[in-house]
Write a protein that holds these residues in place. Sequence first.
Motif, mmCIF file in Angstrom:
data_model
loop_
_atom_site.group_PDB
_atom_site.id
_atom_site.type_symbol
_atom_site.label_atom_id
_atom_site.label_comp_id
_atom_site.label_asym_id
_atom_site.label_seq_id
_atom_site.Cartn_x
_atom_site.Cartn_y
_atom_site.Cartn_z
ATOM 1 N N PRO A 61 0.863 -1.192 0.000
ATOM 2 C CA PRO A 61 0.000 0.000 0.000
ATOM 3 C C PRO A 61 0.890 1.229 0.000
ATOM 4 O O PRO A 61 2.090 1.148 0.302
ATOM 5 C CB PRO A 61 -0.782 -0.142 1.306
ATOM 6 N N ALA A 62 0.329 2.376 -0.326
ATOM 7 C CA ALA A 62 1.135 3.600 -0.401
ATOM 8 C C ALA A 62 1.869 3.858 0.907
ATOM 9 O O ALA A 62 3.057 4.219 0.902
ATOM 10 C CB ALA A 62 0.249 4.785 -0.761
ATOM 11 N N HIS A 63 1.187 3.663 2.036
ATOM 12 C CA HIS A 63 1.846 3.911 3.314
ATOM 13 C C HIS A 63 2.965 2.903 3.564
ATOM 14 O O HIS A 63 3.960 3.197 4.217
ATOM 15 C CB HIS A 63 0.836 3.904 4.474
ATOM 16 N N GLY A 64 2.811 1.691 2.994
ATOM 17 C CA GLY A 64 3.856 0.694 3.111
ATOM 18 C C GLY A 64 5.092 1.097 2.328
ATOM 19 O O GLY A 64 6.229 0.899 2.769
ATOM 20 N N ALA A 65 4.878 1.693 1.138
ATOM 21 C CA ALA A 65 6.001 2.183 0.341
ATOM 22 C C ALA A 65 6.729 3.296 1.074
ATOM 23 O O ALA A 65 7.966 3.361 1.072
ATOM 24 C CB ALA A 65 5.498 2.669 -1.014
ATOM 25 N N VAL A 66 5.964 4.175 1.720
ATOM 26 C CA VAL A 66 6.565 5.263 2.488
ATOM 27 C C VAL A 66 7.405 4.704 3.625
ATOM 28 O O VAL A 66 8.513 5.193 3.901
ATOM 29 C CB VAL A 66 5.488 6.218 3.030
ATOM 30 N N GLU A 67 6.914 3.667 4.277
ATOM 31 C CA GLU A 67 7.657 3.056 5.381
ATOM 32 C C GLU A 67 8.983 2.475 4.895
ATOM 33 O O GLU A 67 10.024 2.609 5.552
ATOM 34 C CB GLU A 67 6.808 1.975 6.042
#
Length: 330
Positions: A61-67
């Motif tokens: 997910p987008a937040h996973g990519a950010v992490e």
Amino acid sequence: MTQNTSARIAVIGGGVSDEHDVSLASAAAVSRAVVELGLEVVPLTIGEDGAWHDENGGVLPAHGAVEVLADCDIAFPALHGVNGEDGAIAGFLDLSGVPYVGSPVRAGALGMDKWVTKLIADSLGIATAKAAVAGIGVGASVTTTDLKPPFVIKPATGGSSNGVFVVHERDGVAETVSRARAFGEPVLVEEYVLGREVDIAVFRDRDGELRLGSTLEIGVAPGGVFDRTQKYDGSAAFTVPAPIGERDEASIRHAAVLLYETLGCSGVARFDFFATAAGVVLNEVNTAPGMTEQSQVPLMYAATGLDYVGLIAALLESAEQSSFRNSILV
């Protein structure tokens, strides 16, 4: 990155554009260089559907990519075309607080739009091909009465020569503009420039100095264009340095530096020109050029003594130093 051998480098490839496969090749080459530098590569791929994928192909997910990105020291986007090179990935990384190699949002957006780039170049006294623009929408028309055929018709935000056509008669313009729309809008109609295609690249190193590559001439048959097939099938004939006169060489170098500074570029950018009998004419600007070992930019720097791995190292060091400066200013 010479002092931090444990650095993690996120290399981003793919993207939602018709240059997806080209971007994957650039990302793979950058990753090989990062490994050769003794640094850790963290591959991230954006699928053609816009989904993020980790190094094992799993969907993030987008937040996973950010992490994942937040756990890296520097990101190296190798995205070409819309939804990447146009400032999109720079904005994403800015908002995520991740230092990155390459131009910021403003430079990417301006450089990606060939019509806007043309207006900026003209204001700087840099010659460009005379052109008209067909607005967005099927019903948008274009007037070519002030232009002389033959014409080059292309999407203003396209790349890799996708959707580029040469039209020899005025009657064929409307139909060809419609064909070009499939590759992006708005569409430019330019007068064909008869000249030798000569490119040059510029980047700012960790000490703040601009480093220019050698000029490179692309062998193109008269009346033709440097198309996608020639770019990527290995058949393109490159001559480095370009066998041009001192006056054209000086004009190209001056114009490239002026555009790099005015657009606000970072990382490496490529500037494409035509050397004509009347002088140098700007073709376009590429703020995220192809970065395989056989791409134009690495060849330009290899001719100055900076090999591919050294170029990648210099770009990473510049991004690292820029991030350090910014952290001091905060």
